[in-house]
Write a protein that holds these residues in place. Structure first.
Motif, mmCIF file in Angstrom:
data_model
loop_
_atom_site.group_PDB
_atom_site.id
_atom_site.type_symbol
_atom_site.label_atom_id
_atom_site.label_comp_id
_atom_site.label_asym_id
_atom_site.label_seq_id
_atom_site.Cartn_x
_atom_site.Cartn_y
_atom_site.Cartn_z
ATOM 1 N N ARG A 198 23.576 38.725 15.723
ATOM 2 C CA ARG A 198 23.140 39.294 17.000
ATOM 3 C C ARG A 198 21.949 38.516 17.537
ATOM 4 O O ARG A 198 21.141 38.006 16.781
ATOM 5 C CB ARG A 198 22.753 40.761 16.831
ATOM 6 C CG ARG A 198 23.937 41.609 16.416
ATOM 7 C CD ARG A 198 23.624 43.058 16.508
ATOM 8 N NE ARG A 198 24.736 43.847 15.978
ATOM 9 C CZ ARG A 198 24.752 45.151 15.952
ATOM 10 N NH1 ARG A 198 23.725 45.831 16.428
ATOM 11 N NH2 ARG A 198 25.774 45.798 15.464
ATOM 12 N N THR A 199 21.830 38.470 18.861
ATOM 13 C CA THR A 199 20.735 37.747 19.503
ATOM 14 C C THR A 199 19.405 38.475 19.248
ATOM 15 O O THR A 199 19.403 39.632 18.803
ATOM 16 C CB THR A 199 20.951 37.662 21.022
ATOM 17 O OG1 THR A 199 20.879 38.988 21.565
ATOM 18 C CG2 THR A 199 22.281 36.997 21.364
ATOM 19 N N ALA A 200 18.311 37.809 19.594
ATOM 20 C CA ALA A 200 16.988 38.431 19.457
ATOM 21 C C ALA A 200 16.942 39.737 20.252
ATOM 22 O O ALA A 200 16.460 40.763 19.764
ATOM 23 C CB ALA A 200 15.909 37.466 19.928
ATOM 24 N N GLY A 201 17.452 39.696 21.478
ATOM 25 C CA GLY A 201 17.483 40.896 22.314
ATOM 26 C C GLY A 201 18.302 42.015 21.689
ATOM 27 O O GLY A 201 17.896 43.176 21.717
ATOM 28 N N GLU A 202 19.452 41.669 21.114
ATOM 29 C CA GLU A 202 20.303 42.672 20.468
ATOM 30 C C GLU A 202 19.644 43.242 19.213
ATOM 31 O O GLU A 202 19.805 44.425 18.899
ATOM 32 C CB GLU A 202 21.671 42.064 20.129
ATOM 33 C CG GLU A 202 22.514 41.800 21.364
ATOM 34 C CD GLU A 202 23.726 40.909 21.094
ATOM 35 O OE1 GLU A 202 24.681 40.965 21.896
ATOM 36 O OE2 GLU A 202 23.722 40.148 20.094
ATOM 37 N N ASN A 203 18.898 42.427 18.480
ATOM 38 C CA ASN A 203 18.177 42.901 17.302
ATOM 39 C C ASN A 203 17.117 43.925 17.699
ATOM 40 O O ASN A 203 16.980 44.967 17.072
ATOM 41 C CB ASN A 203 17.533 41.728 16.548
ATOM 42 C CG ASN A 203 18.432 41.161 15.472
ATOM 43 O OD1 ASN A 203 18.487 41.687 14.367
ATOM 44 N ND2 ASN A 203 19.135 40.091 15.801
ATOM 45 N N VAL A 204 16.367 43.632 18.764
ATOM 46 C CA VAL A 204 15.345 44.564 19.235
ATOM 47 C C VAL A 204 16.018 45.845 19.740
ATOM 48 O O VAL A 204 15.565 46.958 19.437
ATOM 49 C CB VAL A 204 14.466 43.918 20.328
ATOM 50 C CG1 VAL A 204 13.532 44.947 20.963
ATOM 51 C CG2 VAL A 204 13.670 42.752 19.756
ATOM 52 N N ALA A 205 17.098 45.692 20.480
ATOM 53 C CA ALA A 205 17.815 46.856 21.017
ATOM 54 C C ALA A 205 18.317 47.751 19.886
ATOM 55 O O ALA A 205 18.225 48.987 19.970
ATOM 56 C CB ALA A 205 18.984 46.397 21.891
ATOM 57 N N LEU A 252 8.446 35.865 22.988
ATOM 58 C CA LEU A 252 9.812 35.411 22.702
ATOM 59 C C LEU A 252 10.803 35.695 23.831
ATOM 60 O O LEU A 252 12.006 35.727 23.604
ATOM 61 C CB LEU A 252 10.322 36.062 21.406
ATOM 62 C CG LEU A 252 9.649 35.592 20.121
ATOM 63 C CD1 LEU A 252 10.173 36.381 18.921
ATOM 64 C CD2 LEU A 252 9.871 34.102 19.904
ATOM 65 N N SER A 253 10.310 35.854 25.048
ATOM 66 C CA SER A 253 11.199 36.127 26.182
ATOM 67 C C SER A 253 12.282 35.061 26.303
ATOM 68 O O SER A 253 13.442 35.369 26.588
ATOM 69 C CB SER A 253 10.406 36.181 27.490
ATOM 70 O OG SER A 253 9.493 37.231 27.463
ATOM 71 N N HIS A 254 11.892 33.807 26.075
ATOM 72 C CA HIS A 254 12.833 32.692 26.202
ATOM 73 C C HIS A 254 13.898 32.678 25.105
ATOM 74 O O HIS A 254 14.855 31.910 25.176
ATOM 75 C CB HIS A 254 12.061 31.365 26.209
ATOM 76 C CG HIS A 254 11.332 31.096 24.929
ATOM 77 N ND1 HIS A 254 10.233 31.833 24.534
ATOM 78 C CD2 HIS A 254 11.549 30.182 23.963
ATOM 79 C CE1 HIS A 254 9.797 31.386 23.368
ATOM 80 N NE2 HIS A 254 10.579 30.380 23.001
ATOM 81 N N LYS A 255 13.758 33.533 24.097
ATOM 82 C CA LYS A 255 14.722 33.605 22.989
ATOM 83 C C LYS A 255 15.624 34.841 23.061
ATOM 84 O O LYS A 255 16.373 35.120 22.128
ATOM 85 C CB LYS A 255 13.982 33.608 21.643
ATOM 86 C CG LYS A 255 13.171 32.358 21.373
ATOM 87 C CD LYS A 255 14.072 31.173 21.111
ATOM 88 C CE LYS A 255 13.248 29.957 20.687
ATOM 89 N NZ LYS A 255 14.098 28.791 20.464
ATOM 90 N N MET A 256 15.573 35.549 24.176
ATOM 91 C CA MET A 256 16.350 36.787 24.362
ATOM 92 C C MET A 256 17.804 36.644 23.911
ATOM 93 O O MET A 256 18.352 37.504 23.235
ATOM 94 C CB MET A 256 16.301 37.220 25.819
ATOM 95 C CG MET A 256 17.261 38.340 26.182
ATOM 96 S SD MET A 256 16.590 39.983 25.997
ATOM 97 C CE MET A 256 15.501 40.052 27.379
ATOM 98 N N ASN A 257 18.451 35.539 24.292
ATOM 99 C CA ASN A 257 19.875 35.351 23.993
ATOM 100 C C ASN A 257 20.133 34.398 22.835
ATOM 101 O O ASN A 257 21.264 33.965 22.623
ATOM 102 C CB ASN A 257 20.606 34.854 25.254
ATOM 103 C CG ASN A 257 20.499 35.900 26.370
ATOM 104 O OD1 ASN A 257 20.738 37.079 26.150
ATOM 105 N ND2 ASN A 257 20.078 35.458 27.544
ATOM 106 N N SER A 258 19.084 34.099 22.045
ATOM 107 C CA SER A 258 19.236 33.207 20.889
ATOM 108 C C SER A 258 19.514 34.000 19.623
ATOM 109 O O SER A 258 18.985 35.092 19.430
ATOM 110 C CB SER A 258 17.944 32.397 20.668
ATOM 111 O OG SER A 258 17.656 31.615 21.795
ATOM 112 N N LEU A 259 20.326 33.408 18.755
ATOM 113 C CA LEU A 259 20.572 34.004 17.441
ATOM 114 C C LEU A 259 19.359 33.730 16.546
ATOM 115 O O LEU A 259 18.635 32.771 16.765
ATOM 116 C CB LEU A 259 21.845 33.437 16.824
ATOM 117 C CG LEU A 259 23.158 33.765 17.570
ATOM 118 C CD1 LEU A 259 24.329 32.987 16.991
ATOM 119 C CD2 LEU A 259 23.422 35.259 17.487
ATOM 120 N N PRO A 260 19.141 34.571 15.531
ATOM 121 C CA PRO A 260 17.951 34.419 14.693
ATOM 122 C C PRO A 260 17.766 33.025 14.079
ATOM 123 O O PRO A 260 16.651 32.521 14.025
ATOM 124 C CB PRO A 260 18.162 35.454 13.587
ATOM 125 C CG PRO A 260 19.000 36.504 14.215
ATOM 126 C CD PRO A 260 19.914 35.758 15.168
#
Length: 171
Positions: free
Chosen positions: A129-136, A162-170
């Motif tokens: 999951r992306t960084a955003g999905e992990n936080v969600a 880490l805004s620029h990493k929202m859609n990046s995988l860990p």
């Protein structure tokens, strides 16, 4: 926070210096209404006779940002586990947000842990999951609504740069 006894002195991060453990007690000030975390003469002994913390007294006030540093085996993880009520102290008192942990009902422990944020050395994230999905996911587990999650995820990632990493995988 003010530290005393076997607790650590705030490290000096200026160039060319090394953080050191204080041997002498630090001048302690009294905890106040602003004290969010209080350790009062806390000792933790693992059986049969391994002393992890001895007579540790400190307080951390609201808004303070604190690092726990020390050599391997110096009691850092024990201190955090006591704070999260994963362990009970052998003696002494721990107060978080005005509530004495020794008197906290077992059913209230999950609520305590939801109010303490920590980043651990071996922090867990969902690799697919992306960084955003992990936080969600973390927010969902805490019972946040979908609309609140959509609002908070960008805020949380921005807060830690880490805004620029929202859609990046860990990885």
């Amino acid at each position: 926070g003010s530290l005393s006894s076997d607790a650590m002195q705030e490290p000096d991060f200026s160039p060319g210096t090394t953080a050191a453990v204080l041997d002498a007690p630090v001048e302690a000030t009294r905890p106040s209404a602003a004290s969010m975390i209080v350790f009062d003469a806390v000792t933790k002994v693992y059986e049969p006779d391994v002393v992890a913390l001895r007579d540790v007294t400190f307080h951390i006030d609201k808004g303070e940002f604190v690092f726990i540093v020390g050599a391997s085996g110096s009691g850092k993880s024990t201190l955090v586990r006591l704070l999260l009520k994963e362990l009970e102290p052998t003696s002494g008192k721990i107060v978080v947000g005005g509530r004495e942990l020794g008197r906290l009902k077992r059913s209230k422990v999950p609520m305590l842990r939801r109010n303490i944020g920590g980043v651990f050395q071996d922090f867990k994230r969902l690799p697919g999951r992306t960084a955003g999905e992990n936080v969600a996911y973390a927010l969902k587990v805490q019972g946040e609504s979908s609309s609140s999650i959509r609002k908070k995820v960008p805020e949380v990632l921005a807060m830690v740069g880490l805004s620029h990493k929202m859609n990046s995988l860990p990885d």
